[in-house]
Design an enzyme around this catalytic site. Sequence first.
Site, PDB file in Angstrom:
ATOM      1  N   CYS A   1      -2.236  -6.229  11.809  1.00  0.00           N
ATOM      2  CA  CYS A   1      -1.552  -5.930  12.907  1.00  0.00           C
ATOM      3  C   CYS A   1      -2.138  -6.263  14.166  1.00  0.00           C
ATOM      4  O   CYS A   1      -1.672  -6.963  15.152  1.00  0.00           O
ATOM      5  CB  CYS A   1      -0.778  -4.620  12.858  1.00  0.00           C
ATOM      6  SG  CYS A   1       0.097  -4.288  11.341  1.00  0.00           S
TER       7      CYS A   1
ATOM      8  N   CYS B   1      -4.059  -0.827  11.411  1.00  0.00           N
ATOM      9  CA  CYS B   1      -3.971  -2.131  10.488  1.00  0.00           C
ATOM     10  C   CYS B   1      -4.526  -3.135  11.191  1.00  0.00           C
ATOM     11  O   CYS B   1      -4.099  -3.664  12.238  1.00  0.00           O
ATOM     12  CB  CYS B   1      -2.457  -2.579  10.303  1.00  0.00           C
ATOM     13  SG  CYS B   1      -1.967  -4.006   9.808  1.00  0.00           S
TER      14      CYS B   1
END
Length: 115
Positions: free
Chosen positions: A40, A37
């Site tokens: 993230c 991600c």
Amino acid sequence: MSTRSDGKPVRLADGDELDDLLAAESLVLLELYTNGCGKCQAMEPVIGTVARVTDATVAMANPGDDMTLLDRFEVRSTPTFVLLRDGEQVATLADGFVETDRMVAFVESGGESER
């Protein structure tokens, strides 16, 4: 189990480790992330700063490693940030990338800055 001494987020393997942390710390910011991600990964320096400048213990968990976390925190996207006080969920932030000042305000206000 505290991050305040080294100012770095704690990586948790599963919900059991999270429960142990919640029993030991009064204020926890939990990042629920997934591998690969981009948002993230971009949050890592932000939550590192939060760990250094706030009273919160910052923790990270991948709900892919413990699927019970998905339901427990109603994760619909990553990253999802959950603020917990005395083991109780008090606020959630699931807006993707969050700037440092906003994340610090979120933690310091007990989630009130987002209401």
